[in-house]
Scaffold this motif. Structure first.
Motif, PDB file in Angstrom:
ATOM      1  N   GLY A  19      34.708  -7.388 -12.909  1.00 56.17           N
ATOM      2  CA  GLY A  19      34.224  -7.588 -11.547  1.00 56.17           C
ATOM      3  C   GLY A  19      33.361  -6.459 -11.026  1.00 56.17           C
ATOM      4  O   GLY A  19      32.517  -5.914 -11.722  1.00 56.17           O
ATOM      5  N   ALA A  20      33.629  -6.113  -9.768  1.00 55.70           N
ATOM      6  CA  ALA A  20      32.869  -5.059  -9.101  1.00 55.70           C
ATOM      7  C   ALA A  20      33.778  -4.384  -8.084  1.00 55.70           C
ATOM      8  O   ALA A  20      34.764  -4.967  -7.622  1.00 55.70           O
ATOM      9  CB  ALA A  20      31.651  -5.644  -8.394  1.00 55.70           C
ATOM     10  N   ILE A  30      29.936  -0.221  -7.892  1.00 52.18           N
ATOM     11  CA  ILE A  30      29.900  -0.265  -9.349  1.00 52.18           C
ATOM     12  C   ILE A  30      30.268  -1.631  -9.896  1.00 52.18           C
ATOM     13  O   ILE A  30      31.062  -2.360  -9.315  1.00 52.18           O
ATOM     14  CB  ILE A  30      30.844   0.791  -9.969  1.00 52.18           C
ATOM     15  N   LYS A  31      29.655  -1.946 -11.024  1.00 44.52           N
ATOM     16  CA  LYS A  31      30.044  -3.108 -11.807  1.00 44.52           C
ATOM     17  C   LYS A  31      31.101  -2.640 -12.789  1.00 44.52           C
ATOM     18  O   LYS A  31      31.046  -1.522 -13.309  1.00 44.52           O
ATOM     19  CB  LYS A  31      28.842  -3.670 -12.571  1.00 44.52           C
ATOM     20  N   ARG A  39      29.012  -5.736 -21.651  1.00 42.99           N
ATOM     21  CA  ARG A  39      28.544  -6.044 -20.301  1.00 42.99           C
ATOM     22  C   ARG A  39      28.159  -4.750 -19.611  1.00 42.99           C
ATOM     23  O   ARG A  39      28.758  -3.712 -19.873  1.00 42.99           O
ATOM     24  CB  ARG A  39      29.654  -6.715 -19.489  1.00 42.99           C
ATOM     25  N   PRO A  40      27.185  -4.790 -18.697  1.00 47.83           N
ATOM     26  CA  PRO A  40      26.885  -3.582 -17.940  1.00 47.83           C
ATOM     27  C   PRO A  40      28.047  -3.249 -17.005  1.00 47.83           C
ATOM     28  O   PRO A  40      28.668  -4.142 -16.436  1.00 47.83           O
ATOM     29  CB  PRO A  40      25.629  -3.946 -17.154  1.00 47.83           C
ATOM     30  N   GLY A  41      28.356  -1.990 -16.903  1.00 47.54           N
ATOM     31  CA  GLY A  41      29.411  -1.559 -15.995  1.00 47.54           C
ATOM     32  C   GLY A  41      30.333  -0.550 -16.648  1.00 47.54           C
ATOM     33  O   GLY A  41      30.322  -0.342 -17.854  1.00 47.54           O
TER      34      GLY A  41
END
Length: 137
Positions: A19-20, A30-31, A39-41
């Motif tokens: 999530g975020a 932030i992700k 995944r980005p984050g």
């Protein structure tokens, strides 16, 4: 003994590890991504490593000031946080700090590290020394 709250962080997270999260003051947006997912984050383990190492360096600065020592600008704290899965107990984490204080004698550096570990709130947390509560909102 009176305890004074110096600061309270407010962070809202939706979606867990995929999530975020964002802070109420807008400074943190932030992700989140599960480690290894591509995944980005970032992930909670990286956030904990950043938080503990930053807090520990602050405690180290305080420990040094208590004995009249100025830490060199190159002082650094590297943190490693492991996410583990045990068949019996489920998920857990373990963590380590590696502290570098160049130019300070080894025995003096160790005494500063010991003092910082005694006063750092994150260090207290990893030793089980914090109040914690989980409640249904």
């Amino acid at each position: 003994m009176t305890t004074k709250i110096l600061y309270t962080a407010h962070v809202h997270t939706v979606g867990g590890r995929e999530g975020a999260a964002h802070s109420s003051d807008g400074q943190l947006e932030i992700k989140l991504a599960t480690p290894g997912s591509k995944r980005p984050g970032t992930n909670p383990e990286q956030l904990f490593a950043a938080g503990w190492s930053a807090c520990f360096e602050g405690a180290l600065t305080r420990a040094a000031s208590e004995v009249g020592i100025a830490l060199p600008a190159e002082t650094a704290v590297d943190a490693e946080v492991d996410l583990k899965l045990d068949e019996v107990d489920g998920f857990s984490i373990s963590a380590r700090l590696a502290v570098s204080i160049p130019g300070i004698e080894r025995d003096v550096a160790q005494s500063l590290i010991d003092r910082a570990h005694a006063i750092c709130p994150y260090s207290k947390m990893v030793r089980g020394g914090i109040e914690a509560a989980v409640a249904l909102a």
